[in-house]
Design an enzyme around this catalytic site. Structure first.
Site, short mmCIF file in Angstrom:
data_model
loop_
_atom_site.label_atom_id
_atom_site.label_comp_id
_atom_site.label_asym_id
_atom_site.label_seq_id
_atom_site.Cartn_x
_atom_site.Cartn_y
_atom_site.Cartn_z
CD GLU A 1 -3.00 -0.89 0.32
OE1 GLU A 1 -3.16 0.21 -0.24
OE2 GLU A 1 -3.68 -1.88 0.06
CB CYS B 1 -1.70 7.27 1.54
SG CYS B 1 -3.10 6.53 2.38
P1 NAD Z 1 8.51 4.78 4.36
O1 NAD Z 1 8.48 4.08 3.07
O2 NAD Z 1 9.65 5.70 4.65
O3 NAD Z 1 8.52 3.75 5.59
C1 NAD Z 1 7.47 2.84 5.77
C2 NAD Z 1 7.94 1.75 6.70
O4 NAD Z 1 8.95 0.98 6.05
C3 NAD Z 1 8.58 2.24 8.01
O5 NAD Z 1 8.16 1.40 9.06
C4 NAD Z 1 10.06 2.08 7.74
O6 NAD Z 1 10.84 1.87 8.90
C5 NAD Z 1 10.07 0.82 6.89
N1 NAD Z 1 11.25 0.65 6.06
C6 NAD Z 1 12.12 1.59 5.60
N2 NAD Z 1 13.07 1.01 4.84
C7 NAD Z 1 12.81 -0.31 4.82
C8 NAD Z 1 13.42 -1.43 4.18
N3 NAD Z 1 14.49 -1.30 3.40
N4 NAD Z 1 12.87 -2.65 4.35
C9 NAD Z 1 11.74 -2.80 5.11
N5 NAD Z 1 11.13 -1.79 5.74
C10 NAD Z 1 11.65 -0.55 5.59
O7 NAD Z 1 7.13 5.52 4.45
P2 NAD Z 1 6.63 6.53 5.58
O8 NAD Z 1 7.34 7.81 5.35
O9 NAD Z 1 6.67 5.90 6.92
O10 NAD Z 1 5.09 6.66 5.21
C11 NAD Z 1 4.64 7.61 4.29
C12 NAD Z 1 4.31 6.93 3.00
O11 NAD Z 1 3.32 5.93 3.23
C13 NAD Z 1 3.70 7.87 2.00
O12 NAD Z 1 4.19 7.59 0.72
C14 NAD Z 1 2.22 7.55 2.10
O13 NAD Z 1 1.49 7.91 0.99
C15 NAD Z 1 2.26 6.09 2.32
N6 NAD Z 1 1.01 5.62 2.90
C16 NAD Z 1 0.21 4.81 2.14
C17 NAD Z 1 -0.99 4.36 2.63
C18 NAD Z 1 -1.87 3.46 1.82
O14 NAD Z 1 -2.63 2.72 2.39
N7 NAD Z 1 -1.81 3.44 0.51
C19 NAD Z 1 -1.38 4.71 3.92
C20 NAD Z 1 -0.55 5.54 4.67
C21 NAD Z 1 0.66 5.96 4.13
#
Ligand code: NAD
Length: 500
Positions: A246, A280
């Site tokens: 997502e 998001c």
């Molecule tokens: P992010 O991608 O920076 O991090 C998301 C998660 O992934 C965190 O827990 C982070 O620690 C982890 N992570 C980071 N690197 C990783 C790796 N290499 N392997 C595994 N896990 C790793 O995103 P964010 O800044 O926390 O969230 C914001 C983003 O999430 C925005 O793009 C937003 O649109 C999206 N979002 C989407 C939805 C949806 O349902 N479509 C809902 C909420 C947020």
């Protein structure tokens, strides 16, 4: 009093501090879990998941509803934890918790109906066999969550995965680990002790998330940015671990000439500015038919001007996001856009005051990439056909909204959009309906949470046939059937398909 189910501790003692995005005060210190602790959490979770499977539909439903009631009673405590770590106002955090309760309730009450064993038609080629469809849990689901809705978003995976009979190991965002731990401790407090390990939390940064993806979990449910999703997908690919991704959105609102502009402006301002635009499926682009564009912009500006950061919405939760918003604004303005409200001076860390842009080039970052700030671009289009074309031209396809003179026209436009969810006459309407799936395509990821699809996402289909009676009848899958009888049956089938 919360009781954390003695979560694994980081063996090398590494910890990290979480700070308030409002004033930088340290809110808590959490372990950085490495691969060994993550694997241990998965092992314990798997043992609890076997007991969970044995509890049956009724036992699981009762435990999940008990957890839901307990979360509802503790709404203020959870909302305050969300508000502290994200900076969002407590009333927004309470609404977020309510959404999560609605989904948990639906998942708990509907898991048996959606996933329970049922008969399906056998079809003429399997004459004499009863066909049954059943779903079994996949095992342990690794959930990796974001910070912007640290309860509602991961619960869209956690609640549905548990309801489908799985265990869950959750890696919350490094910005919101306290909320993750509170969710897990509230679960352990509310369910029978034998299930305490069913939902465990591991904390840390990307490395901990990566360790979870390669820990041997049976599925990963990731919510975050598309860039991180690609890294998680690479790790999952090594072991063919299925992934649900997502990711973000660049949602458009389409406004027709006969739309109720007041309703559209209200919805656009809320959709773009609530949660400081860090949603998001928030509103980032608006395509309004030229005849009403000026009027709509005026209304949006008037309403957005009344918003006070710190009261109506919080700060940028992720401090580095300010630089992204600034780049998008400056590039848009340099490319010919005009800002009837705000501009680069709207960035006053840790807050961003509302910004309205018009005439933004379609290839500008502000129209192509997630801005994730209280910024909305309102462009004029010839007609709704052009609006649909531009809305669909985005690499993202998560959500969209349509405002038209009639519901029928809105529905017709909705059906031409590629977004995974469309609201007619409102924004983000589908996200609050637990029976509707949520998710997108392209840069917005793949798979669905919520609804029946969201339960099936965490289950594995098992097809069963039961032969009705031994011996007798023509069985195509037996050498005991004479060749003539088998050929007669094939010919009958051929004629049937040639005819119908
Ligand atoms: P992010 O991608 O920076 O991090 C998301 C998660 O992934 C965190 O827990 C982070 O620690 C982890 N992570 C980071 N690197 C990783 C790796 N290499 N392997 C595994 N896990 C790793 O995103 P964010 O800044 O926390 O969230 C914001 C983003 O999430 C925005 O793009 C937003 O649109 C999206 N979002 C989407 C939805 C949806 O349902 N479509 C809902 C909420 C947020």
């Amino acid at each position: 009093m919360s009781s954390l189910p003695s979560l694994p501790r980081a063996t090398d003692g590494t910890t990290f501090d979480v700070r308030s995005p409002v004033d930088g005060a340290v809110l808590g210190t959490h372990p950085v879990h490495g691969p060994a602790e993550v694997r241990e959490a998965v092992r314990r979770c798997r043992a609890a998941a076997r007991r969970w499977a044995a509890a049956g539909w009724d036992g699981r439903r009762a435990a999940l509803l008990a957890w839901k009631r307990s979360l509802a009673r503790r709404m203020d405590e959870v909302a305050e934890a969300v508000a502290a770590e994200t900076g969002k106002p407590v009333h927004d955090a309470r609404a977020e918790v309510l959404l999560a309760l609605v989904h948990l309730d639906w998942a708990a009450r509907n898991a048996r109906r959606v996933l329970g064993r049922r008969r399906v038609p056998s079809g003429p080629a399997a004459f004499g066999r009863r066909a049954l469809l059943a779903y079994r849990p996949v095992g342990v689901v690794g959930v990796i969550g974001p910070w912007n809705y640290p309860v509602h978003t991961p619960m869209g995976s956690i609640g549905y995965a548990l309801a489908a009979g799985n265990g869950v190991v959750f890696k919350p965002s490094e910005l919101t680990p306290g909320v993750g731990e509170l969710l897990a401790s509230s679960f352990a407090d509310a369910v029978p002790a034998e299930f305490a390990d069913l939902f465990l939390v591991v904390t840390g940064f990307g490395g901990t998330g990566s360790a979870l993806a390669e820990s041997g979990v049976d599925k990963v449910a990731f919510t975050g940015s598309p860039g991180t999703a690609r890294k998680v997908a690479e790790v999952c690919a090594r072991t063919l671990t299925p992934l649900l991704a997502e990711c973000g959105g660049k949602d458009a609102v389409l406004v027709g000439a006969d739309a109720d502009l007041e309703a559209a402006a209200n919805a656009i301002v809320w959709g773009a500015m609530a949660n400081a635009g860090q949603t998001c499926a928030g509103v980032e682009r608006v395509y309004a038919v030229a005849s009403v564009h000026g009027d709509l912009v005026e209304r949006i500006v008037r309403k957005a001007r009344e918003l006070t950061p710190g009261r109506h919405y919080g700060p940028m939760t992720l401090p580095s996001q300010l630089a992204v918003v600034e780049r998008h604004l400056k590039e848009a303005l340099a490319g010919g856009a005009h800002a009837p409200l705000g501009g680069p001076e709207s960035l006053r860390a840790p807050y961003v005051h509302p910004v309205v842009l018009v005439g933004v080039a379609e290839d500008a970052a502000a129209m192509r990439e997630e801005t994730f700030g209280p910024v909305v671009a309102v462009n004029a289009v010839r007609d709704l056909a052009e609006a649909v074309e531009r809305a669909n031209a985005s690499p993202y396809a998560l959500g969209a909204a349509v405002f038209t003179g009639t519901r029928e026209e809105g529905l017709a436009v909705a059906e031409r959009l590629t977004a995974g969810g469309v609201s007619v006459g409102s924004v983000l309407g589908y996200a609050a309906v637990p029976s509707l799936p949520f998710g997108g395509t392209g840069e917005s990821g793949y798979g669905r949470v919520h609804g029946a699809e969201g339960l099936r996402a965490f289950a594995s289909a098992r097809s069963i046939t039961v032969r009705r009676r031994a011996g007798g009848g023509t069985d195509l899958m037996s050498f005991a059937t004479s060749r003539e009888a088998a050929e007669r049956m094939v010919e009958l089938g051929r004629k049937l398909h040639a005819w119908r």
